[in-house]
Design a protein around this motif. Structure first.
Motif, mmCIF file in Angstrom:
data_model
loop_
_atom_site.group_PDB
_atom_site.id
_atom_site.type_symbol
_atom_site.label_atom_id
_atom_site.label_comp_id
_atom_site.label_asym_id
_atom_site.label_seq_id
_atom_site.Cartn_x
_atom_site.Cartn_y
_atom_site.Cartn_z
ATOM 1 N N THR A 68 0.941 -1.038 -0.030
ATOM 2 C CA THR A 68 -0.028 -0.053 -0.023
ATOM 3 C C THR A 68 0.864 1.229 -0.022
ATOM 4 O OG1 THR A 68 -1.805 -1.150 1.223
ATOM 5 C CG2 THR A 68 -1.617 1.313 1.354
ATOM 6 N N LYS A 99 -10.107 3.746 0.079
ATOM 7 C CA LYS A 99 -9.938 2.258 0.361
ATOM 8 C C LYS A 99 -8.987 1.902 1.538
ATOM 9 C CE LYS A 99 -11.205 1.062 -4.409
ATOM 10 N NZ LYS A 99 -10.738 0.378 -5.740
ATOM 11 N N THR A 100 -7.951 2.513 1.853
ATOM 12 C CA THR A 100 -6.877 2.221 2.688
ATOM 13 C C THR A 100 -7.439 2.569 4.203
ATOM 14 O OG1 THR A 100 -5.116 2.708 1.241
ATOM 15 C CG2 THR A 100 -4.585 2.503 3.605
ATOM 16 N N LEU A 159 -9.999 -0.128 5.091
ATOM 17 C CA LEU A 159 -9.338 -1.370 5.553
ATOM 18 C C LEU A 159 -8.735 -1.092 6.939
ATOM 19 C CD1 LEU A 159 -7.486 -4.044 5.233
ATOM 20 C CD2 LEU A 159 -5.724 -2.754 4.298
ATOM 21 N N SER A 192 -11.605 -1.630 9.167
ATOM 22 C CA SER A 192 -12.004 -3.126 9.394
ATOM 23 C C SER A 192 -11.142 -3.552 10.386
ATOM 24 C CB SER A 192 -11.956 -3.863 8.046
ATOM 25 O OG SER A 192 -10.579 -4.096 7.559
ATOM 26 N N TYR A 243 -6.425 -13.856 4.782
ATOM 27 C CA TYR A 243 -7.525 -13.509 4.968
ATOM 28 C C TYR A 243 -8.667 -14.407 5.590
ATOM 29 C CZ TYR A 243 -12.558 -12.687 3.366
ATOM 30 O OH TYR A 243 -13.778 -12.423 3.378
ATOM 31 N N GLN A 268 0.690 -4.592 4.299
ATOM 32 C CA GLN A 268 -0.193 -3.541 3.646
ATOM 33 C C GLN A 268 0.342 -2.020 3.969
ATOM 34 O OE1 GLN A 268 -3.182 -3.785 1.631
ATOM 35 N NE2 GLN A 268 -2.656 -6.042 1.889
ATOM 36 N N TRP A 303 -14.582 -6.992 6.838
ATOM 37 C CA TRP A 303 -13.609 -7.587 6.634
ATOM 38 C C TRP A 303 -13.718 -8.452 5.422
ATOM 39 C CZ3 TRP A 303 -8.781 -7.472 7.012
ATOM 40 C CH2 TRP A 303 -7.985 -8.367 6.624
ATOM 41 N N GLN A 331 -12.840 -6.758 2.372
ATOM 42 C CA GLN A 331 -11.663 -6.754 2.231
ATOM 43 C C GLN A 331 -11.068 -7.741 1.245
ATOM 44 O OE1 GLN A 331 -10.222 -3.611 2.899
ATOM 45 N NE2 GLN A 331 -12.379 -2.931 3.357
ATOM 46 N N LYS A 332 -11.869 -8.877 0.918
ATOM 47 C CA LYS A 332 -11.296 -10.098 0.340
ATOM 48 C C LYS A 332 -10.408 -9.957 -0.910
ATOM 49 C CE LYS A 332 -13.099 -14.439 -1.024
ATOM 50 N NZ LYS A 332 -14.244 -15.327 -1.150
ATOM 51 N N ARG A 349 -8.901 -7.553 -1.946
ATOM 52 C CA ARG A 349 -7.642 -6.688 -1.533
ATOM 53 C C ARG A 349 -6.516 -7.394 -0.946
ATOM 54 N NH1 ARG A 349 -6.459 -0.928 -0.020
ATOM 55 N NH2 ARG A 349 -4.794 -0.715 1.076
ATOM 56 N N ILE A 350 -6.975 -8.346 0.024
ATOM 57 C CA ILE A 350 -5.992 -9.159 0.957
ATOM 58 C C ILE A 350 -5.452 -10.222 0.172
ATOM 59 C CG2 ILE A 350 -5.699 -10.212 3.003
ATOM 60 C CD1 ILE A 350 -5.983 -7.221 3.506
#
Length: 398
Positions: free
Chosen positions: A2, A10-11, A14, A17, A78, A129, A184, A187-188, A190-191
């Motif tokens: 990141t 978006k960060t 995250l 979350s 994740y 991240q 969370w 965030q699937k 992304r992670i």
């Protein structure tokens, strides 16, 4: 990785979350103490039995950390965090239908294992991240863990009084878990999209630190600090109910202590970061901790004072003990492995402290001996802290 110069929308989502997940990591333990006086008559719990409700999650946290990294290699960060959060939610919800100590004990074990998985995996996600901003985000994450405990301890007894049910107050925190799980889940991609390559996964394999004396010293230090935290969490409200305080007032006292932990957990690492030598700040915090435990026995009517001192002391020592462990290793993977070792041993050791304090309470009819023992432990920790001279860190793992 990141972008570390600024946080995008978006960060921030995250980060939110991760903060919400952190909020869910202590209600299963922090709600027990304030509600114990209401639960004991119905469930016929002795103080020794009640201590298991704090002991077992912490023990599961310690043991679970040792195999969490293998689960990450198999399923990814994740999935581990997602299903661990589901386990915490199920264990919390189940408490509404509890019929006895066995039900509560099983829920405590399941919640503890879920907490262990999250606590072992989230730091790696943060490192991956957020790069150079990882310490900042880690500070928010740790503060949120303590804030979740403070919120629970402060409101549990009031919630039980409003709902006329300790079961609602014990299980209702599942709502936090549901919100955290939903966020969370978002965030699937992304992670998982930034999942580690086979080479990076190999680097995630924890290193072996069991043969180094300094690793055991760091683990013992962290474990003894966590002993103080778990004993306060388990028994401070019960102690003040015995002093004639109401359940609500005793819960608020624990909430005040935990709020002070949040303040110290943010401020102490910042103060300590001004120099490579963390010992001056650690010694000040240990003096506050020793004074607070001694004060509980010498002048219990000054509970607000002792709660503030204990919160400031313990709250700052928790992150600093991990920061000092990380200071011993410059390479990120080695630092992560060392802190995992320190937490695994430390939580396993700390798990038995509420049980021992509960046994002492059953046989001595009071908590004074336990508080004095913890004051003595604070003095022992002062002697240990003097050995953490950064000038010699490079020689400790050769």
């Amino acid at each position: 990785m990141t972008e570390t110069t600024r946080f995008t929308t978006k960060t921030w989502i995250l980060i939110l979350s991760l903060v919400l997940i952190a909020f869910t990591l202590r209600p299963s333990m922090a709600s027990i103490g304030p509600l114990l006086p209401l639960m004991q008559p119905e469930l016929h719990l002795s103080f020794t039995q009640a201590s298991l409700l704090t002991m077992l999650p912490v023990l599961a946290m310690g043991l679970g950390i040792f195999f969490a990294h293998q689960l990450v290699l198999w399923f990814g960060s994740y999935q581990v965090i997602f299903w661990a959060s589901v386990a915490i939610a199920v264990a919390t919800a189940q408490r509404y239908w509890t019929q006895g100590s066995l039900d509560l004990t099983l829920s405590a074990i399941v919640a503890g294992l879920g907490i262990a998985m999250v606590q072992a995996v989230v730091p790696g996600v943060i490192k991956q991240q957020f790069n150079s901003k990882a310490p900042l985000v880690m500070g928010w994450y740790i503060a949120a863990i303590i804030a979740g405990a403070a919120l629970t301890a402060s409101l549990a007894a009031f919630w039980a009084d409003w709902a006329q049910s300790w079961r609602v107050a014990l299980s209702g925190w599942v709502g936090l878990s549901v919100v955290a799980i939903v966020l969370w889940f978002a965030q699937k991609n992304r992670i998982q999209g930034q999942a580690a390559s086979p080479t990076a996964q190999a680097a995630q394999k924890p290193l072996s630190f069991g043969r180094y004396g300094r690793a055991w010293t760091l683990a013992l230090f962290f474990g003894l600090v966590t002993c103080a935290f778990t004993c306060v969490l388990a028994w401070l409200p019960a102690y003040y109910v015995e002093q004639g305080w109401s359940e609500q007032k005793s819960g608020l006292l624990l909430g005040l202590l935990l709020c002070m932990e949040v303040v110290s957990g943010i401020a102490s690492p910042w103060l300590a970061s001004r120099k490579a030598d963390r010992r001056p700040v650690m010694l000040i915090l240990l003096v506050l901790m020793a004074t607070g435990f001694a004060g509980l026995v010498a002048a219990p009517h000054l509970g607000l004072v002792w709660a503030c001192l204990l919160g400031l002391g313990i709250g700052g020592l928790f992150p600093l003990s991990l920061i000092v462990a990380m200071d011993h290793q410059h390479q990120a993977t080695a630092a992560a492995s060392l802190t995992a070792f320190v937490q695994g041993i430390g939580y396993t050791l700390a798990a038995f402290s509420p049980l021992i304090a509960g046994l002492i309470r059953d046989y001595s009819q009071g908590f004074s001996i336990s508080w004095l023992v913890l004051a003595a432990i604070a003095v022992l920790l002062m002697a240990m802290a003097t050995r953490f001279n950064p000038a010699g860190y490079s020689t400790k793992f050769q």
